[in-house]
Structure formats: C-alpha cells, structure tokens
Design a protein around this motif. Structure first.
Motif, PDB file in Angstrom:
ATOM      1  N   SER A   1       0.849  -1.191   0.000  1.00 56.21           N
ATOM      2  CA  SER A   1       0.000   0.000   0.000  1.00 56.21           C
ATOM      3  C   SER A   1       0.883   1.239   0.000  1.00 56.21           C
ATOM      4  CB  SER A   1      -0.900   0.001   1.239  1.00 56.21           C
ATOM      5  OG  SER A   1      -1.455   1.270   1.485  1.00 56.21           O
ATOM      6  N   ASP A   2       1.040   1.856  -1.173  1.00 59.15           N
ATOM      7  CA  ASP A   2       1.844   3.075  -1.282  1.00 59.15           C
ATOM      8  C   ASP A   2       1.010   4.341  -1.129  1.00 59.15           C
ATOM      9  OD1 ASP A   2       4.181   1.622  -1.728  1.00 59.15           O
ATOM     10  OD2 ASP A   2       3.822   1.532  -3.885  1.00 59.15           O
ATOM     11  N   TYR A   3      -0.276   4.166  -0.909  1.00 58.88           N
ATOM     12  CA  TYR A   3      -1.198   5.301  -0.815  1.00 58.88           C
ATOM     13  C   TYR A   3      -2.130   5.085   0.374  1.00 58.88           C
ATOM     14  CZ  TYR A   3       0.248   5.747  -5.712  1.00 58.88           C
ATOM     15  OH  TYR A   3       0.989   5.848  -6.859  1.00 58.88           O
ATOM     16  N   TYR A   4      -2.706   6.178   0.841  1.00 61.53           N
ATOM     17  CA  TYR A   4      -3.841   6.037   1.751  1.00 61.53           C
ATOM     18  C   TYR A   4      -4.875   7.096   1.412  1.00 61.53           C
ATOM     19  CZ  TYR A   4      -2.064   9.866   4.838  1.00 61.53           C
ATOM     20  OH  TYR A   4      -1.630  11.065   5.362  1.00 61.53           O
ATOM     21  N   LEU A   5      -6.126   6.745   1.644  1.00 63.35           N
ATOM     22  CA  LEU A   5      -7.227   7.681   1.477  1.00 63.35           C
ATOM     23  C   LEU A   5      -7.688   8.121   2.855  1.00 63.35           C
ATOM     24  CD1 LEU A   5      -9.307   5.893  -1.306  1.00 63.35           C
ATOM     25  CD2 LEU A   5      -7.530   7.623  -1.552  1.00 63.35           C
ATOM     26  N   LEU A   6      -7.806   9.397   3.047  1.00 61.09           N
ATOM     27  CA  LEU A   6      -8.280   9.944   4.308  1.00 61.09           C
ATOM     28  C   LEU A   6      -9.636  10.586   4.090  1.00 61.09           C
ATOM     29  CD1 LEU A   6      -7.696  10.560   7.301  1.00 61.09           C
ATOM     30  CD2 LEU A   6      -6.645  12.712   6.555  1.00 61.09           C
ATOM     31  N   TYR A   7     -10.602  10.132   4.870  1.00 62.99           N
ATOM     32  CA  TYR A   7     -11.960  10.665   4.791  1.00 62.99           C
ATOM     33  C   TYR A   7     -12.366  11.146   6.163  1.00 62.99           C
ATOM     34  CZ  TYR A   7     -17.049  10.800   4.094  1.00 62.99           C
ATOM     35  OH  TYR A   7     -18.361  11.193   4.036  1.00 62.99           O
ATOM     36  N   CYS A   8     -12.535  12.450   6.289  1.00 61.97           N
ATOM     37  CA  CYS A   8     -12.969  13.077   7.542  1.00 61.97           C
ATOM     38  C   CYS A   8     -14.237  13.867   7.258  1.00 61.97           C
ATOM     39  CB  CYS A   8     -11.895  14.010   8.088  1.00 61.97           C
ATOM     40  SG  CYS A   8     -10.341  13.221   8.518  1.00 61.97           S
ATOM     41  N   PRO A   9     -15.411  13.247   7.388  1.00 67.86           N
ATOM     42  CA  PRO A   9     -16.651  13.989   7.177  1.00 67.86           C
ATOM     43  C   PRO A   9     -16.900  14.954   8.327  1.00 67.86           C
ATOM     44  CG  PRO A   9     -17.130  11.774   7.932  1.00 67.86           C
ATOM     45  CD  PRO A   9     -15.647  11.840   7.738  1.00 67.86           C
ATOM     46  N   VAL A  10     -17.530  16.056   8.012  1.00 65.70           N
ATOM     47  CA  VAL A  10     -17.763  17.089   9.022  1.00 65.70           C
ATOM     48  C   VAL A  10     -18.956  16.699   9.897  1.00 65.70           C
ATOM     49  CG1 VAL A  10     -18.365  19.519   9.384  1.00 65.70           C
ATOM     50  CG2 VAL A  10     -16.809  18.870   7.531  1.00 65.70           C
ATOM     51  N   GLY A  11     -18.753  16.773  11.206  1.00 70.48           N
ATOM     52  CA  GLY A  11     -19.853  16.607  12.144  1.00 70.48           C
ATOM     53  C   GLY A  11     -20.272  15.180  12.420  1.00 70.48           C
TER      54      GLY A  11
ATOM     55  N   ASP B   1     -19.216  11.035  13.730  1.00 67.57           N
ATOM     56  CA  ASP B   1     -18.416  10.471  14.814  1.00 67.57           C
ATOM     57  C   ASP B   1     -17.473   9.370  14.331  1.00 67.57           C
ATOM     58  OD1 ASP B   1     -20.254   8.521  14.223  1.00 67.57           O
ATOM     59  OD2 ASP B   1     -21.002   8.274  16.288  1.00 67.57           O
ATOM     60  N   PHE B   2     -17.022   9.473  13.080  1.00 64.57           N
ATOM     61  CA  PHE B   2     -16.052   8.518  12.563  1.00 64.57           C
ATOM     62  C   PHE B   2     -15.158   9.204  11.541  1.00 64.57           C
ATOM     63  CE2 PHE B   2     -19.452   8.269   9.423  1.00 64.57           C
ATOM     64  CZ  PHE B   2     -18.748   8.231   8.224  1.00 64.57           C
ATOM     65  N   PHE B   3     -14.039   8.559  11.245  1.00 59.12           N
ATOM     66  CA  PHE B   3     -13.204   8.952  10.119  1.00 59.12           C
ATOM     67  C   PHE B   3     -12.613   7.678   9.537  1.00 59.12           C
ATOM     68  CE2 PHE B   3      -9.957   8.379  13.250  1.00 59.12           C
ATOM     69  CZ  PHE B   3      -8.774   8.132  12.573  1.00 59.12           C
ATOM     70  N   CYS B   4     -12.062   7.772   8.333  1.00 58.47           N
ATOM     71  CA  CYS B   4     -11.469   6.615   7.667  1.00 58.47           C
ATOM     72  C   CYS B   4     -10.058   6.955   7.200  1.00 58.47           C
ATOM     73  CB  CYS B   4     -12.288   6.212   6.440  1.00 58.47           C
ATOM     74  SG  CYS B   4     -14.033   5.885   6.777  1.00 58.47           S
ATOM     75  N   ILE B   5      -9.128   6.081   7.466  1.00 54.58           N
ATOM     76  CA  ILE B   5      -7.834   6.120   6.796  1.00 54.58           C
ATOM     77  C   ILE B   5      -7.658   4.740   6.178  1.00 54.58           C
ATOM     78  CG2 ILE B   5      -6.613   5.731   9.006  1.00 54.58           C
ATOM     79  CD1 ILE B   5      -4.216   7.241   7.650  1.00 54.58           C
ATOM     80  N   GLU B   6      -7.668   4.710   4.856  1.00 58.18           N
ATOM     81  CA  GLU B   6      -7.779   3.466   4.108  1.00 58.18           C
ATOM     82  C   GLU B   6      -6.453   3.140   3.423  1.00 58.18           C
ATOM     83  OE1 GLU B   6     -11.036   4.098   1.331  1.00 58.18           O
ATOM     84  OE2 GLU B   6     -11.820   5.610   2.720  1.00 58.18           O
ATOM     85  N   PRO B   7      -5.823   2.009   3.764  1.00 59.76           N
ATOM     86  CA  PRO B   7      -4.636   1.597   3.013  1.00 59.76           C
ATOM     87  C   PRO B   7      -5.048   1.079   1.643  1.00 59.76           C
ATOM     88  CG  PRO B   7      -5.218  -0.093   4.610  1.00 59.76           C
ATOM     89  CD  PRO B   7      -6.178   1.049   4.824  1.00 59.76           C
ATOM     90  N   VAL B   8      -4.480   1.649   0.589  1.00 57.02           N
ATOM     91  CA  VAL B   8      -4.857   1.274  -0.772  1.00 57.02           C
ATOM     92  C   VAL B   8      -3.600   1.173  -1.631  1.00 57.02           C
ATOM     93  CG1 VAL B   8      -7.181   2.256  -0.668  1.00 57.02           C
ATOM     94  CG2 VAL B   8      -5.274   3.693  -1.392  1.00 57.02           C
TER      95      VAL B   8
END
Length: 291
Positions: free
Chosen positions: A235-245, A247-254
C-alpha cells in the motif's frame, strides 16, 4: 434477516465478522470494557445489510471511484455501471457486495474466500488474525479470467472520532479533487493535512488520496484512553476521509489513488494475467499511549 457472525478473541480484544456482508468486520472492541477500536456497529447498522455501515470492508478488484463508465484493458474496454445508491460512479470494486465463504476458523484466525465473476473472474481471500491485541488482515486476489485485467486493492476501516482524536501518517503529496470527488492534480501537503507528527483531525472535510507513504500510521484516542499502531504493506497510498460533524473517520490503506485507471501511467495499478496474484496487508495494534 440478521446475518450469521463469526467471533475471534485474544487476551485483549474481540472481533466479529459478517462473511455474508461482503466479508466485512462488524466490530472490533476491547474485551471487558467494550470500547470500540473500529466504529461501533449496532443491530440497526448490521440489519441494513450494508458493509458501509459496519467496521471495515475489503476493496477489490479496485479501490474507490472510476470515471468514464469503465476502463481500458489489453483486450478492450471493460464497461462498468454505478453500484451504490449514494454515488454516481462505480466505487470500491465488487468484493464488498458479495457473500464470502468461510474456509477455516480457529479461536484467533478466520480465512474467508470469494469466487467472483464480476466484473471479471477472480478469487479473493481474507485472513483475519488476532494476537496480543493486534489485528492482522491479509487480502489476496488471484486473477482467474483468461484475459488480463487491471487490479487494485484496499481496505476501508471506519474509526471512532471524538474530540481530540489524533493522527500521525507520513505522506509527501496529496491528490486534490474536483466537485465529482475525482483527483485533478498532485499538490504538496497543506499545513492542516500534514500529519508527519501527531495532529488533531481537521474540522473541515477531507476526502483525498495521499501518496509517498511508508505504510505506518498512529491513531491516538485520548477520550477513549488508547492508541492504534498501524502498518500497511502493498500500500503506497492512503485515502483519508474526515466527514464534518460525524463520529467517525477513515484512513484506508490502498494500492493506488482514486481513478488510477484513468491517470497517466495508472499509478499503483497492476495488470494481472490468469493465475497471477496481488496482495495487501494491514495490522492494527491496540495499546495504551506511550506518553
């Protein structure tokens, strides 16, 4: 109908899996206290039958969105149709929307398998292993079709987000996106997205791919009293998803950036011939903060 769950335990943590729901993780939590190490999935989330409401699901044979209605393979154009009610583009491959079969199970390890014909023939395996508070996930795909095809892999974990949740993750550049959430160009990291050192997650929306990483990240949860030391391979990349408001976030190894099939050089994608494989691994180690 509530799906059948598989359960694993080690000395410190408990893991539940829903093979029928895309080979997904339902919950991973601390034994005794029930503290969520991945976003908590309640009965309602489980009964939706949607992996995107659970703790983590696999991404194969590609990650995230693909534009232009498909992509070119050596033998011709592979047409794709939208596969999610919440997105106008094909997203996250096909493995997450099919039931997986149980190959083997012990107290601390489960192996799941999917034999898929969509959008071409491939076999996917996931191995989940628990030991001393460490969850290891190994994802492997084998191309079964006679004609070669482009592949990418990933995992889509959802983590709890509370006031003060912190992230450390190396990267040198980030893909900036347009209004369709597709990448347009590479940019140096904005200061608020530079997680070389532990930093509280930003208050504004992040939904971007980061590159030139070393596979390591640290998630510190001060309000919950623990941290996760994470390491990805393949996994040379990661996707970061931080939605506003929320109670979760995602950091995805891709293994590739969003829409890699249409980026110059198809970065991170692999062309697999029949019988060839691609692999990605991700480990998450639960522990108390070191300081």
């Amino acid at each position: 109908m509530t799906p059948t769950l598989l359960n694993l335990e080690d000395e410190f943590t408990h893991l539940s899996l829903a093979p029928q729901l895309g080979g997904s993780i339902v919950n991973w939590s601390v034994r005794g206290t029930g503290l969520p190490l991945l976003r908590h999935s309640d009965a309602h989330a489980l009964n939706t039958g949607l992996p995107g409401k659970l703790g983590c699901f696999p991404l194969a044979p590609w990650s995230n969105r693909i534009s232009e209605g498909g992509f070119e393979c050596p033998e011709g154009w592979l047409a794709l149709t939208p596969n999610s009610l919440t997105d106008p583009l094909p997203i996250h491959g096909s493995a997450w929307q099919q039931p997986w079969q149980v190959v083997s199970q012990t107290r601390d390890e489960v192996i799941l398998q999917l034999d898929s014909t969509t959008p071409f023939a491939y076999r996917a395996r996931q191995r989940f292993h628990l030991s001393d508070g460490k969850l290891s996930i190994d994802l492997k795909v084998t191309h079964l079709a006679e004609r070669p095809a482009w592949y990418g892999l990933g995992l889509h974990p959802y983590f709890p987000r509370t006031t003060g949740t912190q992230l450390q993750a190396q990267a040198r550049h980030v893909w900036m996106c347009d209004g369709t959430k597709l990448p347009t160009h590479l940019s140096p990291l904005p200061a608020e997205w530079d997680f070389q050192s532990l930093k509280v997650l930003p208050d504004t929306l992040v939904d971007n791919g980061f590159c030139e990483r070393d596979g390591h990240c640290l998630i510190r949860q001060p309000a919950l009293g623990y941290e996760l030391e994470c390491q990805a391979t393949g996994s040379d990349y990661y996707l970061l998803y931080c939605p506003v408001g929320l109670d979760f976030f995602c950091i995805e190894p891709v293994s590739h950036p969003v829409n890699a099939h249409h980026l110059p050089g198809r970065p991170g994608s692999r062309l697999l011939e029949q019988g060839e494989t691609a692999e990605l691994g991700f480990s998450l180690h639960y522990r108390y903060p070191s300081n």
